[in-house]
Design a protein around this motif. Structure first.
Motif, mmCIF file in Angstrom:
data_model
loop_
_atom_site.group_PDB
_atom_site.id
_atom_site.type_symbol
_atom_site.label_atom_id
_atom_site.label_comp_id
_atom_site.label_asym_id
_atom_site.label_seq_id
_atom_site.Cartn_x
_atom_site.Cartn_y
_atom_site.Cartn_z
ATOM 1 N N HIS A 96 16.328 -14.908 44.653
ATOM 2 C CA HIS A 96 17.124 -13.988 43.940
ATOM 3 C C HIS A 96 17.783 -12.803 44.758
ATOM 4 O O HIS A 96 18.625 -12.092 44.458
ATOM 5 N N THR A 97 17.143 -12.589 46.082
ATOM 6 C CA THR A 97 17.555 -11.396 46.990
ATOM 7 C C THR A 97 18.630 -12.153 47.862
ATOM 8 O O THR A 97 19.196 -11.251 48.642
ATOM 9 N N GLY A 98 18.905 -13.319 47.761
ATOM 10 C CA GLY A 98 19.835 -13.926 48.568
ATOM 11 C C GLY A 98 19.280 -14.750 49.676
ATOM 12 O O GLY A 98 19.841 -15.164 50.736
ATOM 13 N N LEU A 99 18.007 -14.424 50.144
ATOM 14 C CA LEU A 99 17.133 -14.882 51.252
ATOM 15 C C LEU A 99 17.154 -16.264 50.962
ATOM 16 O O LEU A 99 16.948 -17.292 50.049
ATOM 17 N N ASP A 100 17.543 -17.233 52.248
ATOM 18 C CA ASP A 100 17.373 -18.573 52.303
ATOM 19 C C ASP A 100 15.996 -19.023 52.315
ATOM 20 O O ASP A 100 15.050 -18.320 52.991
ATOM 21 N N ALA A 101 15.607 -20.048 51.454
ATOM 22 C CA ALA A 101 14.351 -20.530 51.374
ATOM 23 C C ALA A 101 13.581 -21.016 52.631
ATOM 24 O O ALA A 101 12.240 -20.913 53.078
ATOM 25 N N GLY A 102 14.550 -21.915 53.503
ATOM 26 C CA GLY A 102 13.895 -22.493 54.589
ATOM 27 C C GLY A 102 13.454 -23.840 53.991
ATOM 28 O O GLY A 102 13.576 -24.283 52.863
ATOM 29 N N ALA A 103 12.528 -24.501 54.974
ATOM 30 C CA ALA A 103 12.062 -25.783 54.432
ATOM 31 C C ALA A 103 11.104 -25.535 53.190
ATOM 32 O O ALA A 103 10.340 -24.857 53.167
ATOM 33 N N VAL A 104 11.357 -26.610 52.094
ATOM 34 C CA VAL A 104 10.511 -26.865 51.064
ATOM 35 C C VAL A 104 9.305 -27.707 51.423
ATOM 36 O O VAL A 104 9.348 -28.669 51.808
ATOM 37 N N ARG A 105 8.041 -26.916 51.447
ATOM 38 C CA ARG A 105 6.819 -27.573 51.686
ATOM 39 C C ARG A 105 6.210 -28.246 50.581
ATOM 40 O O ARG A 105 5.488 -29.290 50.820
ATOM 41 N N GLU A 106 6.301 -27.464 49.391
ATOM 42 C CA GLU A 106 5.466 -28.139 48.097
ATOM 43 C C GLU A 106 6.431 -27.871 47.091
ATOM 44 O O GLU A 106 7.147 -26.833 46.877
ATOM 45 N N LEU A 153 5.482 -27.451 42.968
ATOM 46 C CA LEU A 153 4.110 -27.061 42.260
ATOM 47 C C LEU A 153 4.614 -26.982 40.820
ATOM 48 O O LEU A 153 5.691 -26.197 40.412
ATOM 49 N N VAL A 154 3.845 -27.388 39.795
ATOM 50 C CA VAL A 154 4.100 -27.141 38.425
ATOM 51 C C VAL A 154 2.842 -26.519 37.937
ATOM 52 O O VAL A 154 1.695 -27.202 37.881
ATOM 53 N N ASP A 155 2.802 -25.700 37.068
ATOM 54 C CA ASP A 155 1.779 -24.919 36.554
ATOM 55 C C ASP A 155 1.430 -25.398 35.110
ATOM 56 O O ASP A 155 2.238 -26.208 34.479
ATOM 57 N N GLU A 156 0.254 -24.702 34.446
ATOM 58 C CA GLU A 156 0.066 -24.970 33.093
ATOM 59 C C GLU A 156 0.819 -24.804 32.226
ATOM 60 O O GLU A 156 0.785 -25.625 31.090
ATOM 61 N N ALA A 157 1.798 -24.166 32.329
ATOM 62 C CA ALA A 157 2.974 -23.803 31.281
ATOM 63 C C ALA A 157 4.224 -24.576 31.581
ATOM 64 O O ALA A 157 5.179 -24.333 31.126
ATOM 65 N N GLY A 158 4.105 -25.401 32.544
ATOM 66 C CA GLY A 158 5.279 -26.203 32.873
ATOM 67 C C GLY A 158 6.170 -25.539 33.842
ATOM 68 O O GLY A 158 7.347 -25.952 34.113
ATOM 69 N N ARG A 159 5.845 -24.443 34.444
ATOM 70 C CA ARG A 159 6.743 -23.489 35.356
ATOM 71 C C ARG A 159 6.759 -24.242 36.887
ATOM 72 O O ARG A 159 5.755 -24.722 37.175
ATOM 73 N N VAL A 160 7.904 -24.259 37.411
ATOM 74 C CA VAL A 160 8.150 -25.034 38.710
ATOM 75 C C VAL A 160 8.166 -23.650 39.691
ATOM 76 O O VAL A 160 8.959 -22.934 39.617
ATOM 77 N N TYR A 161 7.344 -24.268 40.833
ATOM 78 C CA TYR A 161 7.417 -23.078 41.901
ATOM 79 C C TYR A 161 7.775 -24.110 43.105
ATOM 80 O O TYR A 161 7.288 -25.062 43.218
ATOM 81 N N LEU A 162 8.393 -23.534 44.068
ATOM 82 C CA LEU A 162 8.661 -23.964 45.336
ATOM 83 C C LEU A 162 8.178 -23.411 46.425
ATOM 84 O O LEU A 162 8.087 -21.918 46.507
ATOM 85 N N ALA A 163 6.959 -23.861 47.147
ATOM 86 C CA ALA A 163 6.458 -23.145 48.434
ATOM 87 C C ALA A 163 7.433 -23.504 49.796
ATOM 88 O O ALA A 163 7.600 -24.702 49.968
ATOM 89 N N CYS A 164 7.903 -22.454 50.239
ATOM 90 C CA CYS A 164 9.067 -22.621 51.325
ATOM 91 C C CYS A 164 8.570 -21.737 52.364
ATOM 92 O O CYS A 164 7.802 -21.203 52.541
ATOM 93 N N ALA A 165 9.408 -22.151 53.387
ATOM 94 C CA ALA A 165 9.177 -21.230 54.578
ATOM 95 C C ALA A 165 9.218 -19.843 54.320
ATOM 96 O O ALA A 165 8.503 -19.070 55.067
ATOM 97 N N ALA A 166 10.129 -19.359 53.516
ATOM 98 C CA ALA A 166 10.207 -17.824 53.041
ATOM 99 C C ALA A 166 9.261 -17.548 52.347
ATOM 100 O O ALA A 166 8.942 -16.277 51.917
ATOM 101 N N GLY A 167 8.226 -18.267 51.768
ATOM 102 C CA GLY A 167 7.266 -17.855 50.813
ATOM 103 C C GLY A 167 7.397 -18.681 49.486
ATOM 104 O O GLY A 167 8.267 -19.693 49.338
ATOM 105 N N LEU A 168 6.417 -18.400 48.514
ATOM 106 C CA LEU A 168 6.331 -19.077 47.361
ATOM 107 C C LEU A 168 7.266 -18.225 46.303
ATOM 108 O O LEU A 168 7.360 -17.104 46.307
ATOM 109 N N GLY A 169 7.905 -19.100 45.679
ATOM 110 C CA GLY A 169 8.924 -18.464 44.524
ATOM 111 C C GLY A 169 8.730 -19.486 43.400
ATOM 112 O O GLY A 169 8.746 -20.589 43.397
ATOM 113 N N LEU A 170 9.041 -18.734 42.244
ATOM 114 C CA LEU A 170 9.223 -19.596 40.867
ATOM 115 C C LEU A 170 10.758 -20.061 40.778
ATOM 116 O O LEU A 170 11.548 -19.318 41.100
#
Length: 180
Positions: free
Chosen positions: A103-113, A115-132
């Motif tokens: 949302h800040t314009g930061l490139d994620a870098g490589a997607v490492r994982e 993830l889907v939580d109990e509510a069905g929300r999807v997250y990507l763990a990337c080189a830049a950090g975890l994001g929803l």
């Protein structure tokens, strides 16, 4: 970080940190939380005022980062303003097959994982950090999963802060530290 911010830190190195005044929701929107809002409750139950000023939002984006303890903050001149997080420190935007961008314009870098939580929300763990993944982009993620780009792993949202090193509520942590 902006040069003017670095100069302000050097000029006024001992400005106290600020807690509870700024929140980031699950759609990457910033919320200003004055004393009255904070008194009514914690974020995101009590959001405050949605920031709409493009210049201020761009300034926050350029000066938003984590500290060594995983508390995300906005460096507002010499003052560090710790951010209350609804879901994760970053909110990813993407198109099917395209790279995630925060949302800040930061490139994620490589997607490492993926993830889907109990509510069905999807997250990507990337080189830049975890994001929803932004709710409007879940369809693009679904296409990428169907194509085999990512293999989702089920998680509990409550486990994400410890597993990915971020603090959802620096204000609550600060209050606990002060009570001890």
């Amino acid at each position: 970080m902006d040069d003017i911010v670095k100069q302000a830190i050097a000029k006024w190195p001992n400005v106290p940190d600020c807690y509870g005044w700024l929140g980031l929701d699950a759609r990457g929107q910033w919320w200003l939380r004055d004393e009255a809002v904070q008194a009514r409750g914690s974020f995101p139950a009590e959001r405050g005022t949605l920031l709409r000023h493009d210049g201020l939002i761009a300034f926050i984006h350029r000066n938003y980062e984590p500290d060594a303890q995983g508390r995300w903050f906005f460096q507002n001149g010499p003052q560090r303003v710790y951010v209350e997080l609804e879901a994760a420190p970053l909110v990813w935007r993407l198109e099917a097959g395209g790279p995630p961008v925060a949302h800040t314009g930061l490139d994620a870098g490589a997607v490492r994982e993926c993830l889907v939580d109990e509510a069905g929300r999807v997250y990507l763990a990337c080189a830049a950090g975890l994001g929803l993944v932004h709710s409007l982009d879940v369809g693009a993620v679904a296409q990428d999963i169907e194509r085999g780009r990512w293999q989702p792993r089920e998680v509990q949202s409550s486990d994400l802060p410890a597993a990915y090193g971020f603090v959802p509520s620096p204000a609550a942590r600060q209050a606990q530290a002060g009570a001890q």
